[in-house]
Write a protein that holds these residues in place. Structure first.
Motif, short mmCIF file in Angstrom:
data_model
loop_
_atom_site.label_atom_id
_atom_site.label_comp_id
_atom_site.label_asym_id
_atom_site.label_seq_id
_atom_site.Cartn_x
_atom_site.Cartn_y
_atom_site.Cartn_z
N MET A 1 2.19 7.75 -11.30
CA MET A 1 1.35 7.61 -12.49
C MET A 1 2.05 8.26 -13.68
O MET A 1 2.43 9.43 -13.60
N SER A 2 2.21 7.52 -14.73
CA SER A 2 2.87 8.02 -15.94
C SER A 2 1.97 7.78 -17.13
O SER A 2 1.02 7.00 -17.06
N SER A 3 2.30 8.46 -18.22
CA SER A 3 1.52 8.32 -19.46
C SER A 3 0.04 8.47 -19.18
O SER A 3 -0.78 7.66 -19.63
N LEU A 4 -0.29 9.49 -18.46
CA LEU A 4 -1.68 9.68 -18.04
C LEU A 4 -2.59 9.92 -19.23
O LEU A 4 -2.22 10.59 -20.19
N LYS A 5 -3.79 9.38 -19.10
CA LYS A 5 -4.80 9.49 -20.15
C LYS A 5 -6.02 10.24 -19.60
O LYS A 5 -6.21 10.35 -18.39
N ILE A 6 -6.84 10.70 -20.52
CA ILE A 6 -8.07 11.38 -20.11
C ILE A 6 -8.89 10.48 -19.20
O ILE A 6 -9.49 10.93 -18.23
N ASP A 7 -8.91 9.19 -19.51
CA ASP A 7 -9.71 8.24 -18.73
C ASP A 7 -9.19 8.04 -17.31
O ASP A 7 -9.87 7.45 -16.48
N ASP A 8 -7.99 8.54 -17.02
CA ASP A 8 -7.46 8.42 -15.67
C ASP A 8 -7.97 9.52 -14.75
O ASP A 8 -7.73 9.48 -13.55
N MET A 9 -8.65 10.47 -15.31
CA MET A 9 -9.16 11.59 -14.52
C MET A 9 -10.21 11.11 -13.53
O MET A 9 -11.20 10.49 -13.91
N ALA A 10 -9.96 11.40 -12.26
CA ALA A 10 -10.84 10.90 -11.19
C ALA A 10 -10.36 11.45 -9.86
O ALA A 10 -9.29 12.05 -9.77
N VAL A 11 -11.15 11.21 -8.84
CA VAL A 11 -10.69 11.41 -7.47
C VAL A 11 -10.06 10.09 -7.03
O VAL A 11 -10.68 9.03 -7.15
N TYR A 12 -8.84 10.18 -6.56
CA TYR A 12 -8.10 9.01 -6.14
C TYR A 12 -8.11 8.90 -4.61
O TYR A 12 -7.82 9.88 -3.91
N TYR A 13 -8.44 7.72 -4.14
CA TYR A 13 -8.53 7.45 -2.72
C TYR A 13 -7.51 6.40 -2.32
O TYR A 13 -7.34 5.39 -3.02
N CYS A 14 -6.88 6.61 -1.18
CA CYS A 14 -6.04 5.57 -0.62
C CYS A 14 -6.80 4.91 0.53
O CYS A 14 -7.69 5.52 1.14
N ALA A 15 -6.43 3.69 0.81
CA ALA A 15 -7.12 2.94 1.83
C ALA A 15 -6.20 1.92 2.47
O ALA A 15 -5.24 1.45 1.85
N ARG A 16 -6.51 1.58 3.71
CA ARG A 16 -5.75 0.56 4.44
C ARG A 16 -6.64 -0.63 4.72
O ARG A 16 -7.75 -0.49 5.24
N SER A 17 -6.12 -1.78 4.37
CA SER A 17 -6.87 -3.01 4.57
C SER A 17 -6.48 -3.64 5.90
O SER A 17 -5.41 -3.37 6.43
N SER A 18 -7.34 -4.49 6.41
CA SER A 18 -7.00 -5.26 7.60
C SER A 18 -6.22 -6.52 7.24
O SER A 18 -5.75 -7.23 8.12
N TYR A 19 -6.06 -6.77 5.95
CA TYR A 19 -5.34 -7.94 5.48
C TYR A 19 -3.87 -7.60 5.27
O TYR A 19 -3.52 -6.53 4.80
N SER A 20 -3.02 -8.55 5.60
CA SER A 20 -1.59 -8.36 5.40
C SER A 20 -1.12 -8.90 4.06
O SER A 20 -0.06 -8.51 3.56
N SER A 21 -1.92 -9.78 3.48
CA SER A 21 -1.53 -10.37 2.21
C SER A 21 -2.78 -10.74 1.44
O SER A 21 -3.90 -10.57 1.92
N GLY A 22 -2.57 -11.25 0.26
CA GLY A 22 -3.70 -11.65 -0.56
C GLY A 22 -3.39 -11.45 -2.02
O GLY A 22 -2.48 -10.73 -2.38
N GLY A 23 -4.18 -12.10 -2.85
CA GLY A 23 -4.01 -11.94 -4.28
C GLY A 23 -4.85 -10.79 -4.80
O GLY A 23 -5.38 -9.98 -4.04
N LEU A 24 -4.99 -10.77 -6.12
CA LEU A 24 -5.72 -9.66 -6.74
C LEU A 24 -7.17 -9.60 -6.29
O LEU A 24 -7.70 -8.53 -6.02
N SER A 25 -7.81 -10.73 -6.17
CA SER A 25 -9.23 -10.73 -5.81
C SER A 25 -9.46 -10.16 -4.42
O SER A 25 -10.47 -9.53 -4.15
N THR A 26 -8.49 -10.40 -3.54
CA THR A 26 -8.60 -9.87 -2.18
C THR A 26 -8.28 -8.39 -2.14
O THR A 26 -9.03 -7.59 -1.59
N THR A 27 -7.16 -8.03 -2.73
CA THR A 27 -6.69 -6.65 -2.62
C THR A 27 -7.49 -5.67 -3.45
O THR A 27 -7.43 -4.47 -3.20
N SER A 28 -8.24 -6.16 -4.42
CA SER A 28 -9.01 -5.25 -5.27
C SER A 28 -10.44 -5.02 -4.78
O SER A 28 -11.18 -4.24 -5.36
N SER A 29 -10.79 -5.69 -3.70
CA SER A 29 -12.16 -5.59 -3.18
C SER A 29 -12.22 -4.48 -2.14
O SER A 29 -11.59 -4.58 -1.08
N ASP A 30 -13.01 -3.46 -2.42
CA ASP A 30 -12.98 -2.29 -1.53
C ASP A 30 -13.55 -2.60 -0.15
O ASP A 30 -13.20 -1.93 0.83
#
Length: 127
Positions: A82-111
């Motif tokens: 993460m670079s050029s961090l802004k105040i709005d970037d302040m948050a708790v960041y979570y990582c996650a593993r999907s059961s999908y191996s591929s996909g576009g934005l609509s797939t990969t952005s769905s929690d």
């Protein structure tokens, strides 16, 4: 499968941080990995994802050009630079593993497409 996120901390606006997410009890190879964040009083939102098959990366618009997601399958670790961090970037960041191996934005952005989640790491950005 357990995910351990680390690398959060306090940084001044405009600064940089690198988050790491190491997986144990399983592999990240072949799986799409994602980063999400949740600011106080807000819903959890998608930040970035990298697919397991093509290693394609996707970002929410507000971090494009500032954040970079990457993975090291040999280390079972995914990163968020993460670079050029802004105040709005302040948050708790979570990582996650999907059961999908591929996909576009609509797939990969769905929690709901992610099965395993880390505990989160706090990023605080000061002005």
């Amino acid at each position: 499968v357990q995910l351990q996120a680390s690398g959060g901390g306090l940084v001044q606006a405009g600064g940089s941080l690198r988050l790491s997410c190491t997986v144990s009890g399983g592999t990240i190879s072949g799986y799409t990995m994602g980063w999400f964040r949740q600011a106080p009083g807000k819903r959890r939102e998608f930040v970035a994802a990298i697919t397991g098959r093509e290693r394609s990366s996707y970002y929410t618009d507000v971090v494009k050009g500032r954040f970079t997601i990457s993975r090291d399958n040999a280390k079972n670790t995914v990163y968020l630079q993460m670079s050029s961090l802004k105040i709005d970037d302040m948050a708790v960041y979570y990582c996650a593993r999907s059961s999908y191996s591929s996909g576009g934005l609509s797939t990969t952005s769905s929690d709901y497409r992610y099965d395993y989640w880390g505990q989160g790491t706090l990023v605080t950005v000061s002005s």
